[in-house]
Design a protein around this motif. Structure first.
Motif, PDB file in Angstrom:
ATOM      1  N   TYR A   1       1.468   7.868   9.620  1.00 43.89           N
ATOM      2  CA  TYR A   1       2.874   7.995   9.811  1.00 43.89           C
ATOM      3  C   TYR A   1       3.123   9.189  10.362  1.00 43.89           C
ATOM      4  CZ  TYR A   1       3.026   9.528   4.947  1.00 43.89           C
ATOM      5  OH  TYR A   1       3.066  10.115   3.856  1.00 43.89           O
ATOM      6  N   ILE A   2       4.345   9.242  11.290  1.00 46.98           N
ATOM      7  CA  ILE A   2       4.647  10.484  11.626  1.00 46.98           C
ATOM      8  C   ILE A   2       6.103  10.942  11.013  1.00 46.98           C
ATOM      9  CG2 ILE A   2       5.598  11.697  13.885  1.00 46.98           C
ATOM     10  CD1 ILE A   2       3.871   9.712  15.399  1.00 46.98           C
ATOM     11  N   ASP A   3       6.955   9.670  10.846  1.00 48.81           N
ATOM     12  CA  ASP A   3       8.217   9.873  10.163  1.00 48.81           C
ATOM     13  C   ASP A   3       7.991   9.533   8.810  1.00 48.81           C
ATOM     14  OD1 ASP A   3      10.816   9.510   9.470  1.00 48.81           O
ATOM     15  OD2 ASP A   3      11.429   8.449  11.167  1.00 48.81           O
ATOM     16  N   ASP A   4       8.498  10.737   7.909  1.00 49.51           N
ATOM     17  CA  ASP A   4       8.237  10.407   6.493  1.00 49.51           C
ATOM     18  C   ASP A   4       9.255   9.316   5.876  1.00 49.51           C
ATOM     19  OD1 ASP A   4       6.398  12.568   6.317  1.00 49.51           O
ATOM     20  OD2 ASP A   4       8.138  14.060   5.669  1.00 49.51           O
ATOM     21  N   SER A   5      10.159   8.901   6.710  1.00 53.11           N
ATOM     22  CA  SER A   5      11.099   7.945   6.150  1.00 53.11           C
ATOM     23  C   SER A   5      10.399   6.628   6.433  1.00 53.11           C
ATOM     24  CB  SER A   5      12.300   7.745   6.770  1.00 53.11           C
ATOM     25  OG  SER A   5      12.179   7.561   8.361  1.00 53.11           O
ATOM     26  N   ASP A   6       9.205   6.554   7.284  1.00 52.87           N
ATOM     27  CA  ASP A   6       8.471   5.215   7.110  1.00 52.87           C
ATOM     28  C   ASP A   6       7.527   4.975   5.980  1.00 52.87           C
ATOM     29  OD1 ASP A   6       9.496   4.823   9.729  1.00 52.87           O
ATOM     30  OD2 ASP A   6       7.863   5.732  10.935  1.00 52.87           O
ATOM     31  N   LEU A   7       7.340   5.996   4.939  1.00 53.73           N
ATOM     32  CA  LEU A   7       6.358   5.824   4.019  1.00 53.73           C
ATOM     33  C   LEU A   7       6.709   4.495   3.310  1.00 53.73           C
ATOM     34  CD1 LEU A   7       3.839   6.445   2.807  1.00 53.73           C
ATOM     35  CD2 LEU A   7       5.100   8.474   1.716  1.00 53.73           C
TER      36      LEU A   7
ATOM     37  N   ILE B   1       8.725   2.067   3.692  1.00 51.09           N
ATOM     38  CA  ILE B   1       8.440   0.654   4.233  1.00 51.09           C
ATOM     39  C   ILE B   1       7.108   0.159   4.303  1.00 51.09           C
ATOM     40  CG2 ILE B   1       8.692  -0.521   6.710  1.00 51.09           C
ATOM     41  CD1 ILE B   1      11.064   1.268   6.912  1.00 51.09           C
ATOM     42  N   ILE B   2       6.065   1.397   4.423  1.00 54.48           N
ATOM     43  CA  ILE B   2       4.517   1.096   4.693  1.00 54.48           C
ATOM     44  C   ILE B   2       4.160   0.720   3.124  1.00 54.48           C
ATOM     45  CG2 ILE B   2       2.336   2.111   4.961  1.00 54.48           C
ATOM     46  CD1 ILE B   2       3.917   4.175   7.146  1.00 54.48           C
ATOM     47  N   GLN B   3       4.408   1.255   2.223  1.00 57.98           N
ATOM     48  CA  GLN B   3       4.243   1.104   0.893  1.00 57.98           C
ATOM     49  C   GLN B   3       4.233  -0.334   0.344  1.00 57.98           C
ATOM     50  OE1 GLN B   3       5.621   4.918  -1.067  1.00 57.98           O
ATOM     51  NE2 GLN B   3       3.548   5.549  -1.026  1.00 57.98           N
ATOM     52  N   LYS B   4       5.817  -0.519   0.786  1.00 58.92           N
ATOM     53  CA  LYS B   4       6.091  -2.067   0.307  1.00 58.92           C
ATOM     54  C   LYS B   4       5.303  -2.960   1.099  1.00 58.92           C
ATOM     55  CE  LYS B   4      10.897  -0.788  -0.981  1.00 58.92           C
ATOM     56  NZ  LYS B   4      12.514  -0.953  -0.414  1.00 58.92           N
TER      57      LYS B   4
ATOM     58  N   GLU C   1       1.988  -3.398  -0.657  1.00 60.88           N
ATOM     59  CA  GLU C   1       2.105  -3.890  -1.876  1.00 60.88           C
ATOM     60  C   GLU C   1       2.079  -5.576  -1.608  1.00 60.88           C
ATOM     61  OE1 GLU C   1       5.306  -2.334  -3.875  1.00 60.88           O
ATOM     62  OE2 GLU C   1       4.233  -0.031  -4.029  1.00 60.88           O
ATOM     63  N   GLU C   2       3.033  -5.738  -0.716  1.00 56.06           N
ATOM     64  CA  GLU C   2       2.954  -7.467  -0.484  1.00 56.06           C
ATOM     65  C   GLU C   2       1.686  -7.913   0.246  1.00 56.06           C
ATOM     66  OE1 GLU C   2       5.610  -9.693  -0.662  1.00 56.06           O
ATOM     67  OE2 GLU C   2       6.338  -8.080  -2.105  1.00 56.06           O
ATOM     68  N   GLU C   3       0.908  -7.192   0.784  1.00 62.68           N
ATOM     69  CA  GLU C   3      -0.331  -7.670   1.500  1.00 62.68           C
ATOM     70  C   GLU C   3      -1.387  -7.594   0.309  1.00 62.68           C
ATOM     71  OE1 GLU C   3      -2.955  -8.939   4.247  1.00 62.68           O
ATOM     72  OE2 GLU C   3      -1.006  -8.772   4.521  1.00 62.68           O
ATOM     73  N   GLN C   4      -1.409  -6.732  -0.668  1.00 66.24           N
ATOM     74  CA  GLN C   4      -2.214  -6.743  -1.706  1.00 66.24           C
ATOM     75  C   GLN C   4      -2.262  -7.892  -2.564  1.00 66.24           C
ATOM     76  OE1 GLN C   4      -4.718  -4.220  -2.856  1.00 66.24           O
ATOM     77  NE2 GLN C   4      -5.191  -6.354  -3.530  1.00 66.24           N
ATOM     78  N   LYS C   5      -1.015  -8.711  -2.829  1.00 70.09           N
ATOM     79  CA  LYS C   5      -0.692  -9.918  -3.393  1.00 70.09           C
ATOM     80  C   LYS C   5      -1.637 -11.021  -2.704  1.00 70.09           C
ATOM     81  CE  LYS C   5       4.049  -8.875  -4.519  1.00 70.09           C
ATOM     82  NZ  LYS C   5       5.229  -9.219  -4.465  1.00 70.09           N
TER      83      LYS C   5
ATOM     84  N   VAL D   1      -8.092  -1.078   0.895  1.00 72.27           N
ATOM     85  CA  VAL D   1      -8.962   0.382   1.077  1.00 72.27           C
ATOM     86  C   VAL D   1      -8.043   0.818   2.323  1.00 72.27           C
ATOM     87  CG1 VAL D   1     -10.793  -0.129  -0.377  1.00 72.27           C
ATOM     88  CG2 VAL D   1     -10.649  -0.690   2.328  1.00 72.27           C
ATOM     89  N   THR D   2      -7.108   0.488   2.975  1.00 71.98           N
ATOM     90  CA  THR D   2      -6.376   0.967   4.187  1.00 71.98           C
ATOM     91  C   THR D   2      -5.727   2.240   3.650  1.00 71.98           C
ATOM     92  OG1 THR D   2      -6.065  -1.224   5.210  1.00 71.98           O
ATOM     93  CG2 THR D   2      -4.574   0.403   6.003  1.00 71.98           C
ATOM     94  N   GLU D   3      -6.073   3.325   4.495  1.00 70.57           N
ATOM     95  CA  GLU D   3      -5.444   4.643   4.381  1.00 70.57           C
ATOM     96  C   GLU D   3      -3.991   4.396   4.775  1.00 70.57           C
ATOM     97  OE1 GLU D   3      -9.161   7.568   5.085  1.00 70.57           O
ATOM     98  OE2 GLU D   3      -7.700   7.267   6.746  1.00 70.57           O
TER      99      GLU D   3
END
Length: 159
Positions: A99-105, A107-110, A113-117, A124-126
């Motif tokens: 990501y370039i925009d810190d405000s996206d982090l 959203i990415i983490q959520k 987390e949903e994908e992990q379910k 292992v996606t960085e």
């Protein structure tokens, strides 16, 4: 326009798939988050540069949100495979969201987390800030548009 960098194995297929999504305005492939400045494709393929084959995605967030874009990205990668996608093996084929925009982090983490379910193995996606991006050689840009029927680890006909 917003930008995000996605790595999902061979960048030819990722770029072609992503470029077909409504709201994606531009794509460009290259080498992300490695240690060598201005690497060549041949250098990246040695696995010594630390770069991932990746695609910068410029999208119109009034048409597609980052959440929706990531939902589509998860559909074409195996986020539990380390340093490989399809038959392509090597550190440069790892999956990543840079990501370039810190405000996206958040959203990415959520999204992660949903994908992990959906998986029994750990994802292992960085997820990292973009530290560098170097454009790939011109022949790699829009490769599958220039070479219909060329190699692709993503079944583009299923989307």
């Amino acid at each position: 326009m917003k930008e995000i960098i996605l790595a999902g194995g061979c960048f030819w297929g990722v770029e072609e798939y992503i470029s077909r999504i409504n709201g994606v305005e531009d794509t460009r492939v290259g080498y992300a988050n490695g240690t060598r400045k201005n690497p060549t494709y041949e250098e990246v393929c040695t696995g010594t540069t630390g770069h991932a084959e990746a695609c910068i995605v410029k999208y119109n967030e009034e048409i597609i949100s980052l959440e929706e874009l990531l939902d589509k990205f998860w559909k074409v990668i195996d986020p539990t495979a380390l340093n490989r996608q399809g038959p392509d093996v090597g550190h440069q084929y790892r999956t990543g969201i840079y990501y370039i925009d810190d405000s996206d982090l958040n959203i990415i983490q959520k999204s992660l987390e949903e994908e992990q379910k959906k998986h029994s193995r750990a994802i292992v996606t960085e997820v990292e800030p973009l530290t560098c991006f170097y454009d790939a050689e011109e022949y790699h840009q829009n490769y599958l548009k220039k070479n219909p029927g060329g190699y692709c680890h993503i079944d583009l006909d299923s989307f």
